[in-house]
Scaffold this active site. Structure first.
Site, PDB file in Angstrom:
ATOM      1  N   LEU A 158       4.868  11.144   1.075  1.00  0.00           N
ATOM      2  CA  LEU A 158       4.702  11.583   2.469  1.00  0.00           C
ATOM      3  C   LEU A 158       6.032  11.575   3.224  1.00  0.00           C
ATOM      4  O   LEU A 158       6.289  12.453   4.053  1.00  0.00           O
ATOM      5  CB  LEU A 158       3.674  10.688   3.179  1.00  0.00           C
ATOM      6  CG  LEU A 158       2.294  10.568   2.492  1.00  0.00           C
ATOM      7  CD1 LEU A 158       1.348   9.722   3.334  1.00  0.00           C
ATOM      8  CD2 LEU A 158       1.692  11.950   2.226  1.00  0.00           C
ATOM      9  N   VAL A 200      13.106  -1.959   4.056  1.00  0.00           N
ATOM     10  CA  VAL A 200      12.583  -2.009   5.437  1.00  0.00           C
ATOM     11  C   VAL A 200      12.189  -3.422   5.861  1.00  0.00           C
ATOM     12  O   VAL A 200      12.023  -3.683   7.057  1.00  0.00           O
ATOM     13  CB  VAL A 200      11.371  -1.056   5.658  1.00  0.00           C
ATOM     14  CG1 VAL A 200      11.777   0.399   5.559  1.00  0.00           C
ATOM     15  CG2 VAL A 200      10.211  -1.383   4.730  1.00  0.00           C
ATOM     16  N   CYS A 213       7.257   5.675   6.769  1.00  0.00           N
ATOM     17  CA  CYS A 213       6.394   6.005   5.617  1.00  0.00           C
ATOM     18  C   CYS A 213       6.535   4.999   4.481  1.00  0.00           C
ATOM     19  O   CYS A 213       5.741   5.042   3.543  1.00  0.00           O
ATOM     20  CB  CYS A 213       6.719   7.392   5.077  1.00  0.00           C
ATOM     21  SG  CYS A 213       6.196   8.736   6.155  1.00  0.00           S
ATOM     22  N   SER A 240      -3.572   4.196   7.566  1.00  0.00           N
ATOM     23  CA  SER A 240      -4.384   4.691   6.444  1.00  0.00           C
ATOM     24  C   SER A 240      -5.828   4.685   6.908  1.00  0.00           C
ATOM     25  O   SER A 240      -6.195   3.892   7.792  1.00  0.00           O
ATOM     26  CB  SER A 240      -4.241   3.759   5.241  1.00  0.00           C
ATOM     27  OG  SER A 240      -5.262   4.019   4.291  1.00  0.00           O
ATOM     28  N   TYR A 243      -4.357  -4.603   1.995  1.00  0.00           N
ATOM     29  CA  TYR A 243      -3.922  -3.275   2.442  1.00  0.00           C
ATOM     30  C   TYR A 243      -4.578  -2.916   3.782  1.00  0.00           C
ATOM     31  O   TYR A 243      -3.897  -2.458   4.708  1.00  0.00           O
ATOM     32  CB  TYR A 243      -4.287  -2.252   1.361  1.00  0.00           C
ATOM     33  CG  TYR A 243      -3.736  -0.867   1.616  1.00  0.00           C
ATOM     34  CD1 TYR A 243      -2.366  -0.644   1.687  1.00  0.00           C
ATOM     35  CD2 TYR A 243      -4.591   0.226   1.752  1.00  0.00           C
ATOM     36  CE1 TYR A 243      -1.865   0.630   1.905  1.00  0.00           C
ATOM     37  CE2 TYR A 243      -4.091   1.502   1.968  1.00  0.00           C
ATOM     38  CZ  TYR A 243      -2.727   1.697   2.044  1.00  0.00           C
ATOM     39  OH  TYR A 243      -2.218   2.958   2.261  1.00  0.00           O
ATOM     40  N   PHE A 280      -3.907  11.355  -0.450  1.00  0.00           N
ATOM     41  CA  PHE A 280      -2.845  12.345  -0.645  1.00  0.00           C
ATOM     42  C   PHE A 280      -2.282  12.277  -2.057  1.00  0.00           C
ATOM     43  O   PHE A 280      -2.156  11.194  -2.638  1.00  0.00           O
ATOM     44  CB  PHE A 280      -1.720  12.134   0.384  1.00  0.00           C
ATOM     45  CG  PHE A 280      -2.011  12.829   1.682  1.00  0.00           C
ATOM     46  CD1 PHE A 280      -2.962  12.323   2.550  1.00  0.00           C
ATOM     47  CD2 PHE A 280      -1.373  14.015   2.013  1.00  0.00           C
ATOM     48  CE1 PHE A 280      -3.273  12.985   3.733  1.00  0.00           C
ATOM     49  CE2 PHE A 280      -1.670  14.680   3.198  1.00  0.00           C
ATOM     50  CZ  PHE A 280      -2.614  14.167   4.054  1.00  0.00           C
ATOM     51  N   THR A 320       0.359  11.919  -3.975  1.00  0.00           N
ATOM     52  CA  THR A 320       1.746  11.430  -4.005  1.00  0.00           C
ATOM     53  C   THR A 320       1.896  10.522  -5.226  1.00  0.00           C
ATOM     54  O   THR A 320       0.894  10.166  -5.854  1.00  0.00           O
ATOM     55  CB  THR A 320       2.070  10.595  -2.749  1.00  0.00           C
ATOM     56  OG1 THR A 320       1.339   9.365  -2.841  1.00  0.00           O
ATOM     57  CG2 THR A 320       1.719  11.318  -1.466  1.00  0.00           C
TER      58      THR A 320
HETATM   59  N1  LIG Z   1      -0.810   8.658  -0.695  1.00  0.00           N
HETATM   60  C1  LIG Z   1      -1.905   8.360  -0.034  1.00  0.00           C
HETATM   61  O1  LIG Z   1      -3.015   8.793  -0.375  1.00  0.00           O
HETATM   62  C2  LIG Z   1      -1.833   7.495   1.211  1.00  0.00           C
HETATM   63  C3  LIG Z   1      -3.009   7.315   1.940  1.00  0.00           C
HETATM   64  C4  LIG Z   1      -2.975   6.528   3.083  1.00  0.00           C
HETATM   65  C5  LIG Z   1      -1.791   5.937   3.477  1.00  0.00           C
HETATM   66  N2  LIG Z   1      -0.673   6.111   2.737  1.00  0.00           N
HETATM   67  C6  LIG Z   1       0.534   5.434   3.201  1.00  0.00           C
HETATM   68  O2  LIG Z   1       1.573   6.371   3.335  1.00  0.00           O
HETATM   69  C7  LIG Z   1       2.828   5.728   3.118  1.00  0.00           C
HETATM   70  C8  LIG Z   1       3.606   6.539   2.100  1.00  0.00           C
HETATM   71  O3  LIG Z   1       2.867   6.573   0.898  1.00  0.00           O
HETATM   72  P1  LIG Z   1       3.201   7.580  -0.284  1.00  0.00           P
HETATM   73  O4  LIG Z   1       1.901   7.948  -0.877  1.00  0.00           O
HETATM   74  O5  LIG Z   1       4.145   8.619   0.177  1.00  0.00           O
HETATM   75  O6  LIG Z   1       3.915   6.547  -1.294  1.00  0.00           O
HETATM   76  P2  LIG Z   1       5.153   6.744  -2.286  1.00  0.00           P
HETATM   77  O7  LIG Z   1       5.051   5.589  -3.214  1.00  0.00           O
HETATM   78  O8  LIG Z   1       5.194   8.119  -2.830  1.00  0.00           O
HETATM   79  O9  LIG Z   1       6.419   6.556  -1.327  1.00  0.00           O
HETATM   80  C9  LIG Z   1       6.720   5.346  -0.726  1.00  0.00           C
HETATM   81  C10 LIG Z   1       8.212   5.240  -0.573  1.00  0.00           C
HETATM   82  O10 LIG Z   1       8.500   4.009   0.110  1.00  0.00           O
HETATM   83  C11 LIG Z   1       9.623   3.417  -0.496  1.00  0.00           C
HETATM   84  N3  LIG Z   1       9.598   1.981  -0.251  1.00  0.00           N
HETATM   85  C12 LIG Z   1       8.672   1.095  -0.725  1.00  0.00           C
HETATM   86  N4  LIG Z   1       8.990  -0.142  -0.323  1.00  0.00           N
HETATM   87  C13 LIG Z   1      10.130  -0.038   0.405  1.00  0.00           C
HETATM   88  C14 LIG Z   1      10.943  -0.975   1.078  1.00  0.00           C
HETATM   89  N5  LIG Z   1      10.649  -2.283   1.069  1.00  0.00           N
HETATM   90  N6  LIG Z   1      12.021  -0.516   1.746  1.00  0.00           N
HETATM   91  C15 LIG Z   1      12.343   0.801   1.745  1.00  0.00           C
HETATM   92  N7  LIG Z   1      11.599   1.725   1.112  1.00  0.00           N
HETATM   93  C16 LIG Z   1      10.518   1.311   0.449  1.00  0.00           C
HETATM   94  C17 LIG Z   1       9.499   3.752  -1.977  1.00  0.00           C
HETATM   95  O11 LIG Z   1      10.724   3.626  -2.658  1.00  0.00           O
HETATM   96  C18 LIG Z   1       8.976   5.179  -1.912  1.00  0.00           C
HETATM   97  O12 LIG Z   1      10.037   6.115  -1.909  1.00  0.00           O
HETATM   98  C19 LIG Z   1       2.501   4.294   2.694  1.00  0.00           C
HETATM   99  O13 LIG Z   1       2.598   3.459   3.818  1.00  0.00           O
HETATM  100  C20 LIG Z   1       1.050   4.385   2.237  1.00  0.00           C
HETATM  101  O14 LIG Z   1       0.376   3.158   2.402  1.00  0.00           O
HETATM  102  C21 LIG Z   1      -0.658   6.877   1.613  1.00  0.00           C
END
Ligand SMILES: NC(=O)c1ccc[n+]([C@@H]2O[C@H](COP(=O)([O-])OP(=O)(O)OC[C@H]3O[C@@H](n4cnc5c(N)ncnc54)[C@H](O)[C@@H]3O)[C@@H](O)[C@H]2O)c1
Length: 255
Positions: A17, A60, A85, A148, A161, A194, A196
């Site tokens: 995302l 972060v 994100c 989420s 979570y 999503f 991802t």
């Molecule tokens: N994919 C889904 O279906 C979904 C649904 C609801 C919520 N989300 C939320 O969306 C956000 C993004 O999810 P995504 O699916 O893109 O995940 P993803 O794993 O593709 O991307 C997450 C990114 O965050 C980075 N990251 C993780 N920990 C970190 C840290 N401590 N410091 C810096 N960077 C860090 C990772 O390196 C990665 O590039 C998350 O918060 C997730 O909980 C995702």
């Protein structure tokens, strides 16, 4: 808000995302700082986006890394957008199958990443944005946090979570109220399912089954759809203090 020519910091911008958000904002003429602990992935995204975009490799959960990312994004004095994100999930029940309690360590890890990480970047970015010249109506910028649907429809095994995403939802209104005085809006997006790398961990069949569980359209969300919403939030000055479900109408069942 006029966003062309302004700067943004996007955490988690190396993947999923966050990467889709970085792509969309760059397409609209925003200078994006991708802040991610995955330096290689962040560099790959930035290489694709070209001039003006840049990387800060860091965590972060570390306030110093967050300050560095915000400082870099604020160079030139026009930081107006911060998108959180970076985050991840965890599966664990209140008590395990053998009756033993949920470990504290993973619970703390998830709160630290999803809540403290969002807090760190939101507070530091808001401080920098508050120093910019205001636009029409005194608007200075916007912060978009990622919650989420698990904040509302927490499933079995989502204790940590859901708690973390509930906190992201809970911060939205007080943060928007705190920052109104400096013309900064705060909006959260609550994504459903999503496609991802986070979900790519699941086998194909399970991902397809998840897609079929969506109300309409019956598929997983495409990360670009998330990026589109961030761009809309950034440009639509009347969106504030709201949590927007972006989920194809899904309501998650207990499991
Ligand atoms: N994919 C889904 O279906 C979904 C649904 C609801 C919520 N989300 C939320 O969306 C956000 C993004 O999810 P995504 O699916 O893109 O995940 P993803 O794993 O593709 O991307 C997450 C990114 O965050 C980075 N990251 C993780 N920990 C970190 C840290 N401590 N410091 C810096 N960077 C860090 C990772 O390196 C990665 O590039 C998350 O918060 C997730 O909980 C995702």
């Amino acid at each position: 808000m006029e966003i062309q020519g302004c700067s943004a910091v996007v955490t988690g911008g190396a993947s999923g995302l966050g990467a889709a958000t970085a792509r969309k904002l760059a397409e609209l003429g925003v200078r994006v700082t991708v802040f991610d602990r995955n330096e290689e992935g962040a560099k790959a995204v930035v290489a694709e986006l070209g001039a003006g975009t840049n990387v800060v490799a860091g965590d972060v959960t570390d306030p110093a890394d967050c300050q560095k990312a915000v400082d870099q994004a604020a160079e030139g004095g026009n930081l107006r957008i911060a998108v959180n994100c970076a985050g991840t999930g965890w599966v664990g029940r209140v008590i395990n199958r053998d009756g033993s309690p949920h470990d504290l360590a993973p619970f703390q890890f998830i709160q630290n990443l999803n809540v403290i990480g969002t807090f760190n970047v939101m507070t530091k970015a808001a401080s920098a944005i508050s120093a910019t010249e205001p636009q029409i109506d005194g608007e200075r910028g916007v912060i978009v946090n990622t919650a989420s649907v698990a904040a509302f429809d927490g499933q079995i095994g989502q204790l940590a979570y859901s708690a973390s995403k509930g906190a992201v939802v809970g911060m939205t209104l007080p943060a928007a109220r705190d920052l109104a005085v400096v013309g900064i809006r705060v909006v959260a997006i609550a994504p459903g399912l999503f496609d991802t790398p986070l979900l790519a961990m699941l086998p194909d069949e399970q991902r397809e089954a998840l897609g079929r569980s969506v109300n309409f359209p019956m598929r997983l969300g495409v990360p670009a759809e998330y990026g589109e919403l961030v761009a809309h939030i950034a440009t639509n000055s009347y969106l504030n203090a709201e949590v927007i479900r972006l989920d194809g109408g899904i309501r998650m069942p207990p499991k």
